[in-house]
Design an enzyme around this catalytic site. Structure first.
Site, PDB file in Angstrom:
ATOM      1  N   ASP A 100      -1.613 -16.103   7.046  1.00 46.69           N
ATOM      2  CA  ASP A 100      -0.905 -14.909   7.450  1.00 46.69           C
ATOM      3  C   ASP A 100      -0.415 -15.530   8.800  1.00 46.69           C
ATOM      4  O   ASP A 100      -1.438 -15.487   9.628  1.00 46.69           O
ATOM      5  CB  ASP A 100      -1.691 -13.787   7.082  1.00 46.69           C
ATOM      6  CG  ASP A 100      -0.783 -12.571   7.311  1.00 46.69           C
ATOM      7  OD1 ASP A 100       0.385 -12.478   7.794  1.00 46.69           O
ATOM      8  OD2 ASP A 100      -1.006 -11.388   6.731  1.00 46.69           O
ATOM      9  N   ASP A 202       4.537 -12.526   8.892  1.00 45.80           N
ATOM     10  CA  ASP A 202       4.383 -11.100   9.205  1.00 45.80           C
ATOM     11  C   ASP A 202       5.648 -10.699   9.968  1.00 45.80           C
ATOM     12  O   ASP A 202       6.246 -11.449  10.894  1.00 45.80           O
ATOM     13  CB  ASP A 202       3.122 -10.884  10.227  1.00 45.80           C
ATOM     14  CG  ASP A 202       2.899  -9.379  10.612  1.00 45.80           C
ATOM     15  OD1 ASP A 202       2.606  -8.744   9.328  1.00 45.80           O
ATOM     16  OD2 ASP A 202       3.180  -8.819  11.508  1.00 45.80           O
ATOM     17  N   GLU A 262       7.424 -11.413   5.392  1.00 48.82           N
ATOM     18  CA  GLU A 262       7.404  -9.667   5.085  1.00 48.82           C
ATOM     19  C   GLU A 262       8.735  -9.324   5.906  1.00 48.82           C
ATOM     20  O   GLU A 262       8.769  -9.240   7.122  1.00 48.82           O
ATOM     21  CB  GLU A 262       6.144  -9.145   5.806  1.00 48.82           C
ATOM     22  CG  GLU A 262       6.372  -7.734   5.858  1.00 48.82           C
ATOM     23  CD  GLU A 262       5.329  -6.912   6.708  1.00 48.82           C
ATOM     24  OE1 GLU A 262       4.697  -5.830   6.543  1.00 48.82           O
ATOM     25  OE2 GLU A 262       4.969  -7.931   7.713  1.00 48.82           O
ATOM     26  N   HIS A 322      -2.341  -4.756   2.364  1.00 47.77           N
ATOM     27  CA  HIS A 322      -3.003  -4.193   3.246  1.00 47.77           C
ATOM     28  C   HIS A 322      -2.616  -2.907   3.941  1.00 47.77           C
ATOM     29  O   HIS A 322      -3.332  -2.199   4.669  1.00 47.77           O
ATOM     30  CB  HIS A 322      -3.657  -5.298   4.205  1.00 47.77           C
ATOM     31  CG  HIS A 322      -2.322  -6.020   4.804  1.00 47.77           C
ATOM     32  ND1 HIS A 322      -1.471  -6.615   4.271  1.00 47.77           N
ATOM     33  CD2 HIS A 322      -2.009  -5.867   6.324  1.00 47.77           C
ATOM     34  CE1 HIS A 322      -0.665  -6.984   5.055  1.00 47.77           C
ATOM     35  NE2 HIS A 322      -0.922  -6.422   6.266  1.00 47.77           N
ATOM     36  N   ASP A 323      -1.325  -2.856   3.577  1.00 42.26           N
ATOM     37  CA  ASP A 323      -0.528  -1.607   4.526  1.00 42.26           C
ATOM     38  C   ASP A 323      -0.177  -0.385   3.585  1.00 42.26           C
ATOM     39  O   ASP A 323       0.343   0.462   4.166  1.00 42.26           O
ATOM     40  CB  ASP A 323       0.892  -2.334   4.846  1.00 42.26           C
ATOM     41  CG  ASP A 323       0.568  -2.941   6.072  1.00 42.26           C
ATOM     42  OD1 ASP A 323      -0.506  -3.004   6.762  1.00 42.26           O
ATOM     43  OD2 ASP A 323       1.425  -4.009   6.450  1.00 42.26           O
TER      44      ASP A 323
END
Length: 534
Positions: A100, A202, A262, A322-323
């Site tokens: 990531d 990200d 993302e 994770h969000d």
């Protein structure tokens, strides 16, 4: 390790939030050796790659998404030697490693930012978005942070503001600066040289901001100040496309690599525009994960994503990360995993790369926290309207021992109290468990070309309770029927497939190999039914 150039197309990617997976140092935080210790479990599950949430040094203002060094390992997770060991052990099991990369911003503790704020003539000053006050005084423009408040933070020593979309401890980089671009492309090279197989980027479409930093247009409706702006100038600028060309060219020079982005504040169509042969392999479209438990909404999300990609890129889907609130908490009723099985079957039988999130395979639910227990900056600011993202980041539930087998000491977040009955060890031994359901579907996906390579044809729903579609290759046709209701429903075969003989390929609720020669079939409560053309 297999050299299959389409491993990311045919395979399944499993996201691990490292601090919550397995602790081997009694620190209460998961680590790289913990992941190594569980590689056999992951290989048995059948996944093909691990996406690791950030493992770089960080002061944890945003729990790893504020990076203080892009080419080192946070000592809490281990050492570079541990990472190399993880790579080696994963590759020996034919599992790839995806890192990531958080390249829109750094931590304010990163050496680059520390230099940049020393003086206006420091060589690193323009590596970030430093600006003088507006002519009227105050911030340079009206941009706000999604985490709350102004997007500009004043530095009294310099007499200037720096911009941050997220926390003030996460200053945004100036991607217009050629030395910044070179330094960040070198981050890719560093990890590719080490043997990494790909990257998740990200909020990548935030890298560039409009060079003149104009005010964003205002919107009349929105719960937060952030929602009352049209984010025209700090997101999705045209410079992103040539940069993606460079990133893809770099990755392709290393062979069988994969890069997924993302997207931030983007429609399916705009998200799809970043994907293709000379851009990203894939980008995350959030519509499926944001859909309520309605066949109509899932059908629309799938059709929208297929149409947006228009054959120029391979789709990808996820229900958890994770969000977001865990899908089992969103969809399931109590501890009943019936809906979790249906949603898992959808994820694993659609055309596209499935992304799983640790614990999804055992139906982990979000934990509930008191205000005093919240660690996430989002929850701290917006409680109780938004309780933050801690709930989906709780420790993995391995067994019914202390702390669910995650750690022998108090973990960084509480373990869900249902771990006594919901854990890997227990579900391994129960043939009808959610874990074994995932394993069976993953095995079928790998075994049948129609499920991992085939075309997708959505079938018009006969009623609002059955999600139905065809997966087809020239040599195989599989009909997927998913009952979203807790009742038996008669499914009438559509005209285009009504004269085809179908054999049951998979169902938990009937004898397999059963031949279907009628014009309709009864589908049980929350049944996943896969039929193969005979």
């Amino acid at each position: 390790m297999s050299k299959n150039s389409l491993w990311w197309q045919n395979g399944i990617i499993y996201q691990i939030y490292p601090r919550s997976f397995m602790d081997t140092t009694t620190s209460g935080i998961g680590d790289l050796n913990g992941i190594i210790n569980k590689l056999d479990y992951l290989a048995d599950l059948g996944i093909d790659a691990i996406w690791l949430s950030p493992i770089f040094p960080s002061p944890d203002v945003d729990f790893g998404y504020d990076v203080a060094d892009y080419v080192a390992i946070d000592p809490r997770f281990g050492t570079m030697a541990d990472f190399d060991h993880l790579l080696k052990e994963a590759h020996q099991r034919n599992i790839r490693i995806i890192l990531d990369l958080v390249l829109n911003h750094t931590s304010d503790q990163h050496p680059w930012f520390k230099e940049s704020r020393k003086s206006r003539d420091n060589p690193y000053h323009d590596w970030y978005l430093w600006k003088d006050s507006s002519p009227k005084g105050g911030p340079p423009n009206n941009w706000v942070s999604i985490f709350g408040g102004s997007g500009w933070e004043f530095d009294a020593q310099l007499g200037q503001y720096y911009y941050h979309m997220f926390c003030k401890g996460q200053p945004d980089l100036n991607w217009h600066h050629p030395e910044v671009r070179e330094a960040l492309l070198n981050v890719f090279k560093f990890w590719l040289e080490r043997g990494v197989d790909g990257f998740r980027l990200d909020v990548f479409n935030m890298y560039f901001k409009h060079s003149e930093l104009p005010d964003n247009p205002k919107k009349l409706i929105g719960l937060r100040p952030f929602d009352r702006q049209a984010h025209k100038y700090e997101v999705s600028q045209p410079e992103m496309y040539p940069l993606l060309n460079k990133i893809r060219q770099l990755l392709d020079s290393y062979g069988n690599t994969y890069v997924v982005g993302e997207t931030f504040l983007a429609s399916p169509e705009h998200t799809a525009s970043y994907c293709g042969q000379d851009k990203l392999n894939a980008a995350f479209n959030f519509e499926l994960a944001e859909s309520p438990w309605k066949v109509k909404r899932f059908t629309r999300a799938i059709k929208n994503w297929e149409k947006a990609l228009e054959g120029h890129a391979w789709p990808n889907y996820f229900l958890n990360n994770h969000d977001v609130t865990r899908s089992s908490s969103r969809y399931c009723r109590g501890e009943d995993d019936a809906r979790a099985k249906v949603s898992a079957a959808m994820l694993l039988t659609l055309r596209g790369t499935p992304f799983m999130y640790y614990g999804e395979e055992i139906g982990m639910r979000n934990i509930s926290l008191k205000h005093s227990q919240i660690l996430d900056p989002v929850g701290k600011r917006y409680w109780p309207f938004n309780k933050g993202r801690d709930g989906c980041r709780a420790p993995m539930q391995w067994d019914d021992s202390v702390n669910a087998g995650f750690s022998s000491t108090a973990p960084w977040l509480p373990v869900h109290p249902d771990y006594i009955s919901r854990n890997v060890s227990k579900q391994k031994s129960e043939p009808s468990s959610l874990l074994n359901f995932y394993k069976q579907l993953i095995h079928l996906r790998k075994e049948h070309p129609a499920l991992n390579q085939g075309n997708l044809s959505m079938l018009d729903p006969q009623n609002k309770s059955i999600l139905s579609y065809l997966r087809q290759t020239p040599g195989e046709s599989i009909l997927v029927l998913l009952n979203f209701k807790p009742k038996q429903i008669a499914y009438q075969f559509p005209k285009q497939i009504a004269n085809q003989n179908w054999r049951v390929l998979f169902s938990e609720k009937r004898q397999t190999k059963e031949l279907c020669q009628e014009q309709s079939i009864l589908i049980s409560s929350y049944e996943t039914l896969l039929l193969v053309a005979d």
